[in-house]
Design a protein around this motif. Structure first.
Motif, mmCIF file in Angstrom:
data_model
loop_
_atom_site.group_PDB
_atom_site.id
_atom_site.type_symbol
_atom_site.label_atom_id
_atom_site.label_comp_id
_atom_site.label_asym_id
_atom_site.label_seq_id
_atom_site.Cartn_x
_atom_site.Cartn_y
_atom_site.Cartn_z
ATOM 1 N N GLU A 1 -2.161 3.759 1.995
ATOM 2 C CA GLU A 1 -2.380 2.372 2.000
ATOM 3 C C GLU A 1 -1.156 1.630 2.002
ATOM 4 O O GLU A 1 -0.645 0.744 2.759
ATOM 5 C CB GLU A 1 -3.383 1.790 1.108
ATOM 6 N N ILE A 2 -0.265 2.099 0.811
ATOM 7 C CA ILE A 2 1.093 1.524 0.546
ATOM 8 C C ILE A 2 2.058 1.793 1.832
ATOM 9 O O ILE A 2 2.573 0.899 1.988
ATOM 10 C CB ILE A 2 1.684 2.352 -0.943
ATOM 11 N N VAL A 3 2.180 2.976 2.395
ATOM 12 C CA VAL A 3 2.921 3.397 3.371
ATOM 13 C C VAL A 3 2.512 2.477 4.697
ATOM 14 O O VAL A 3 3.546 1.897 5.227
ATOM 15 C CB VAL A 3 2.636 4.870 3.748
ATOM 16 N N GLY A 4 1.332 2.343 4.800
ATOM 17 C CA GLY A 4 0.849 1.434 6.122
ATOM 18 C C GLY A 4 1.265 -0.116 5.882
ATOM 19 O O GLY A 4 2.093 -0.527 6.567
ATOM 20 N N ASN A 5 1.035 -0.716 4.632
ATOM 21 C CA ASN A 5 1.026 -1.910 4.212
ATOM 22 C C ASN A 5 2.332 -2.284 4.183
ATOM 23 O O ASN A 5 2.833 -3.319 4.598
ATOM 24 C CB ASN A 5 0.245 -2.351 3.141
#
Length: 181
Positions: free
Chosen positions: A164-168
């Motif tokens: 999620e961190i990578v995407g967001n």
């Protein structure tokens, strides 16, 4: 008496070794979590706390509605993630590293003490001009940390959060970069 002595020694050795492993920071015996998962949370918590600190400055000093809105999103998302990772660290009996003080500025991926001071002394368009690239770089470092745990971690929830961190954060970096153009 002879039978009890070996069992007592075994118990003592196990007790000493268990105490040593947590004292040295080694990964506790937690199903599905390894040292990479622990290190990720221990480093990402202060990293996020600094993001929140710098984002909070934007609400006071920015002239840009975009910067203020981006900062508010960062505070909301990363505050929740800090709570999650802190909970994991506590459940793993691992240290939660403080972000307070100047020592955290020396950790890789952190905004320097001088850069934070510069932001604190600026307002309006000058603040925005410095805040945007600093935040983009800070988020890039967070993405790099998340990618590392994706390749070396074992804890399913940590890996899901890292994804999620990578995407967001990649999306936020792209938006910030567009604002800089």
């Amino acid at each position: 008496m002879r039978r009890r002595l070996p069992m007592a020694l075994f118990g003592l050795v196990v007790w000493v070794l268990a105490g040593c492993s947590t004292a040295t920071g080694a990964a506790p015996a937690t199903p599905g979590a390894n040292q990479a998962d622990i290190t990720f949370s221990q480093q990402m918590v202060p990293h996020h706390q600094q993001s929140i600190q710098v984002a909070n400055l934007a609400s006071e000093r920015s002239a840009s509605e975009y910067v203020k809105a981006t900062a508010a999103k960062i505070v909301k998302a990363e505050s929740a993630e800090v709570r999650t990772m802190t909970g994991w660290l506590q459940s793993w009996n691992a240290a939660v590293l403080p972000a307070a003080g100047h020592a955290g500025h020396a950790m890789p991926g952190m905004i320097t003490e001088g850069q934070v001071a510069a932001l604190q002394n600026l307002s309006g368009a000058e603040f925005d001009k410095l805040w945007l690239p600093l935040m983009a770089e800070h988020l890039r470092n967070g993405v790099a940390m998340a990618k590392t745990v994706l390749s070396s971690g074992e804890h399913a929830e940590t890996k899901a959060l890292a994804q999620e961190i990578v995407g967001n954060q990649t999306a936020a970096i792209d938006e910030i970069t567009a604002q800089l153009s």
